[in-house]
Design a protein around this motif. Structure first.
Motif, mmCIF file in Angstrom:
data_model
loop_
_atom_site.group_PDB
_atom_site.id
_atom_site.type_symbol
_atom_site.label_atom_id
_atom_site.label_comp_id
_atom_site.label_asym_id
_atom_site.label_seq_id
_atom_site.Cartn_x
_atom_site.Cartn_y
_atom_site.Cartn_z
ATOM 1 N N ILE A 296 -8.696 12.934 -7.367
ATOM 2 C CA ILE A 296 -8.072 12.059 -8.365
ATOM 3 C C ILE A 296 -6.697 12.598 -8.751
ATOM 4 N N HIS A 297 -6.615 13.914 -8.993
ATOM 5 C CA HIS A 297 -5.323 14.527 -9.331
ATOM 6 C C HIS A 297 -4.302 14.301 -8.222
ATOM 7 N N LEU A 298 -4.747 14.475 -6.975
ATOM 8 C CA LEU A 298 -3.836 14.316 -5.847
ATOM 9 C C LEU A 298 -3.347 12.883 -5.730
ATOM 10 N N LEU A 299 -4.260 11.932 -5.893
ATOM 11 C CA LEU A 299 -3.878 10.532 -5.758
ATOM 12 C C LEU A 299 -2.903 10.122 -6.850
ATOM 13 N N VAL A 300 -3.102 10.637 -8.068
ATOM 14 C CA VAL A 300 -2.168 10.354 -9.158
ATOM 15 C C VAL A 300 -0.798 10.941 -8.837
ATOM 16 N N LEU A 301 -0.795 12.196 -8.362
ATOM 17 C CA LEU A 301 0.465 12.842 -8.024
ATOM 18 C C LEU A 301 1.182 12.116 -6.901
ATOM 19 N N LEU A 302 0.455 11.774 -5.852
ATOM 20 C CA LEU A 302 1.084 11.165 -4.687
ATOM 21 C C LEU A 302 1.530 9.738 -4.946
ATOM 22 N N SER A 303 0.969 9.117 -5.994
ATOM 23 C CA SER A 303 1.400 7.760 -6.326
ATOM 24 C C SER A 303 2.843 7.744 -6.818
ATOM 25 N N ASP A 304 3.387 8.947 -7.117
ATOM 26 C CA ASP A 304 4.758 9.030 -7.597
ATOM 27 C C ASP A 304 5.767 9.252 -6.474
ATOM 28 N N LEU A 305 5.339 9.134 -5.207
ATOM 29 C CA LEU A 305 6.282 9.239 -4.101
ATOM 30 C C LEU A 305 7.439 8.274 -4.311
ATOM 31 N N GLN A 306 8.638 8.706 -3.978
ATOM 32 C CA GLN A 306 9.827 7.896 -4.204
ATOM 33 C C GLN A 306 10.243 7.210 -2.910
ATOM 34 N N PHE A 307 10.429 5.894 -2.997
ATOM 35 C CA PHE A 307 10.844 5.114 -1.837
ATOM 36 C C PHE A 307 12.186 4.461 -2.146
ATOM 37 N N THR A 308 13.147 4.685 -1.281
ATOM 38 C CA THR A 308 14.411 3.976 -1.397
ATOM 39 C C THR A 308 14.689 3.306 -0.077
ATOM 40 N N SER A 309 15.262 2.110 -0.122
ATOM 41 C CA SER A 309 15.423 1.367 1.116
ATOM 42 C C SER A 309 16.596 0.413 1.042
ATOM 43 N N SER A 310 17.255 0.241 2.191
ATOM 44 C CA SER A 310 18.261 -0.810 2.335
ATOM 45 C C SER A 310 17.633 -2.036 2.982
ATOM 46 N N ASN A 311 16.323 -2.012 3.109
ATOM 47 C CA ASN A 311 15.590 -3.098 3.760
ATOM 48 C C ASN A 311 14.578 -3.655 2.772
ATOM 49 N N LYS A 312 14.632 -4.948 2.489
ATOM 50 C CA LYS A 312 13.742 -5.554 1.500
ATOM 51 C C LYS A 312 12.285 -5.553 1.940
ATOM 52 N N THR A 313 12.046 -5.397 3.227
ATOM 53 C CA THR A 313 10.660 -5.375 3.717
ATOM 54 C C THR A 313 10.214 -3.938 3.947
ATOM 55 N N ALA A 314 10.421 -3.099 2.933
ATOM 56 C CA ALA A 314 10.162 -1.671 3.082
ATOM 57 C C ALA A 314 8.693 -1.323 3.238
ATOM 58 N N THR A 315 7.791 -2.266 2.932
ATOM 59 C CA THR A 315 6.372 -1.972 3.069
ATOM 60 C C THR A 315 5.896 -2.112 4.503
ATOM 61 N N THR A 316 6.782 -2.404 5.395
ATOM 62 C CA THR A 316 6.441 -2.520 6.810
ATOM 63 C C THR A 316 7.364 -1.600 7.612
ATOM 64 N N GLY B 40 -1.775 13.950 10.413
ATOM 65 C CA GLY B 40 -3.146 13.635 10.028
ATOM 66 C C GLY B 40 -3.246 12.229 9.459
ATOM 67 N N LEU B 41 -4.145 11.429 10.022
ATOM 68 C CA LEU B 41 -4.259 10.020 9.626
ATOM 69 C C LEU B 41 -5.657 9.643 9.163
ATOM 70 N N ASP B 42 -6.511 10.640 8.822
ATOM 71 C CA ASP B 42 -7.814 10.251 8.301
ATOM 72 C C ASP B 42 -7.679 9.916 6.815
ATOM 73 N N THR B 43 -8.779 9.804 6.084
ATOM 74 C CA THR B 43 -8.721 9.338 4.697
ATOM 75 C C THR B 43 -8.633 10.473 3.684
ATOM 76 N N ASN B 44 -8.412 11.698 4.142
ATOM 77 C CA ASN B 44 -8.178 12.805 3.225
ATOM 78 C C ASN B 44 -7.055 12.437 2.256
ATOM 79 N N PRO B 45 -7.168 12.785 0.944
ATOM 80 C CA PRO B 45 -6.112 12.418 -0.009
ATOM 81 C C PRO B 45 -4.728 12.929 0.349
ATOM 82 N N LEU B 46 -4.653 13.985 1.164
ATOM 83 C CA LEU B 46 -3.352 14.529 1.552
ATOM 84 C C LEU B 46 -2.879 14.044 2.912
ATOM 85 N N SER B 47 -3.624 13.174 3.563
ATOM 86 C CA SER B 47 -3.206 12.687 4.875
ATOM 87 C C SER B 47 -1.952 11.831 4.744
#
Length: 456
Positions: free
Chosen positions: A13-33, A230-237
């Motif tokens: 839970i702590h990790l997921l809360v922390l990682l939810s604060d990752l910063q995304f900046t983009s010159s592309n409006k479709t940054a989720t892809t 690493g691409l499994d479901t580990n919170p740090l993947s």
């Protein structure tokens, strides 16, 4: 055990809360892809291209690597050993391993690194300078001292709960079951994703392991990769860190490395762009396996050969707590497909029955291990069966060319399925030209036939 599970849940839970604060900046409006280039290690585009190989050389190598990986999957039995959080799943490579490399740009200024795509691992790591004991590498080792965006994870970070603090520095350490290991700084870096128009999405503060001590035991004393994604479901993947930014969804379409007439690269896709060209997408839910809680398991119900159901008992492939056996894993790092011993015998018997009318086929008793079924065949023998895996709510039909490897020079073929005692695993060879979609939030594995050579 309950207290341990509670601690793991709290840390997650702590990790997921922390990682939810990752910063995304983009010159592309479709940054989720976005997509990352996925290169087979034997492609001329690979930085570790080995040069041309014969069919026999490829078969021998891929089987050796595949059997080595599976034997290490089987060593993991949480029911019979103490929990060791730093003991990781098998590496995707050993010796001259069978790998799909992801081309990744990171840091400021940008540097390109190549990491192995592994759906069976959680932590992403790369080798870093200055090394104390780095494994030899065939291209430049990453030097974080030259990057303006590199950061070491502080000891008071929730991420460091999973590791240890040494001399006031958060240090990670991973030991693999084959004796290989990686140790270094828990760190973060900015990842850069370029789209088709040349516009970048910049993802800041992505966690990774910066390895300064790496032991990789290879046949020729040379490492094949900078590290592992690493691409499994580990919170740090990698996929868990990207989280809602990419809907916790990724897909790949694996090209056939034995077909020299097609490009030996495709793309690892994230988010909305799951990339299939057409056809009906089928879905089956992921299931939990207590020994591999972060792995991608599905419920296999039955198998067909040439549309003939084998009618296995309903619990044949389910996990059995008393023995620790069972489960069907989708794995990008294993070459062959593996079926549990008793079920394999019935599958092989049906394939032999299918071939029995063809008198010009001669069964060869000297197959390349771990394969058990191979034939000498006349040139151009075309009559191979399809094999269908019947999952919960979905049917995956494998084309003959993905189940039988044909050596046209030696006039023979070999089944790309082998027996083994514990897990059943859908390997990379039988995933060729199938768009495989891992949707973690929806808890489904989806798939559709595709032409991976046209992936873009």
């Amino acid at each position: 055990m309950d207290s341990l599970q509670s601690l793991v849940a709290l840390v997650s839970i702590h990790l997921l809360v922390l990682l939810s604060d990752l910063q995304f900046t983009s010159s592309n409006k479709t940054a989720t892809t976005f997509s990352l280039k996925l290169i087979h290690r034997d492609s001329p585009e690979s930085p570790i291209y080995p040069g041309p190989m014969t069919f026999r050389e490829r078969v021998e190598r891929y089987r050796k690597i595949s059997d080595s990986r599976v034997s290490r999957w089987n060593q993991i039995n949480m029911h019979n050993r103490a929990v060791q959080p730093n003991i990781m799943r098998p590496r995707v490579t050993t010796d001259d391993g069978y790998t799909y490399l992801v081309e990744l740009e990171m840091g400021d200024p940008l540097k390109t690194v190549y990491v192995v795509m592994d759906t069976g691992s959680g932590i992403t790591w790369i080798q870093c300078l200055p090394c104390q004991e780095c494994s030899p590498q065939k291209f430049e080792i990453y030097d974080p001292r030259n990057s303006k965006t590199f950061k070491k994870i502080p000891c008071n970070s929730p991420i460091c709960y999973s590791f240890k603090c040494v001399d006031q520095q958060c240090m990670y350490s991973l030991d693999y079951l084959d004796g290989d290991s990686t140790e270094g700084y828990a760190a973060s870096e900015t990842i850069h994703i370029k789209d088709e128009q040349g516009l970048y999405t910049h993802i800041a503060d992505v966690f990774f392991g910066c390895s300064i001590k790496t032991h990789i035991d290879t046949a020729d004393n040379s490492s094949l990769e900078t590290g592992i994604m690493g691409l499994d479901t580990n919170p740090l993947s990698f996929i868990s860190q990207l989280g809602s930014f990419v809907l916790r969804r990724f897909s790949y379409c694996l090209v056939n490395p034995t077909n020299s007439s097609t490009p030996l690269f495709s793309y690892l896709k994230f988010g909305d762009d799951i990339g299939f060209i057409g056809g009906a997408v089928q879905k089956t839910p992921f299931t939990k396996h207590p020994d591999f809680p972060n792995g991608y398991f599905v419920n296999l119900l039955d198998i067909s050969v040439d549309n003939k159901r084998l009618n296995f008992p309903p619990d044949t492939f389910t996990f059995k707590p008393d023995t620790g056996e069972g489960g069907f894993l989708i794995d990008s790092g294993t070459v062959l497909t593996y079926i549990q011993d008793t079920a394999y015998s019935k599958l092989e018997e049906e394939i032999v029955r299918y071939f029995s009318p063809y008198k010009d086929l001669v069964r060869n008793q000297d197959c390349s291990p771990p394969s058990k079924l191979c034939y000498d065949a006349p040139m151009g023998f075309p009559l191979f069966p399809t094999i269908t895996y019947h999952f919960q709510g979905a049917n995956l039909t494998i084309a003959p060319e993905n189940s039988f490897e044909v050596d046209y020079e030696e006039k023979s073929f070999i089944l790309s399925i082998a027996p083994q005692p514990r897990l059943s695993i859908l390997g990379a060879y039988q995933q060729h030209n199938i768009r495989s979609i891992f949707d973690i939030d929806s808890n489904v594995f989806a798939f559709v036939p595709d032409d991976c050579s046209k992936d873009d």
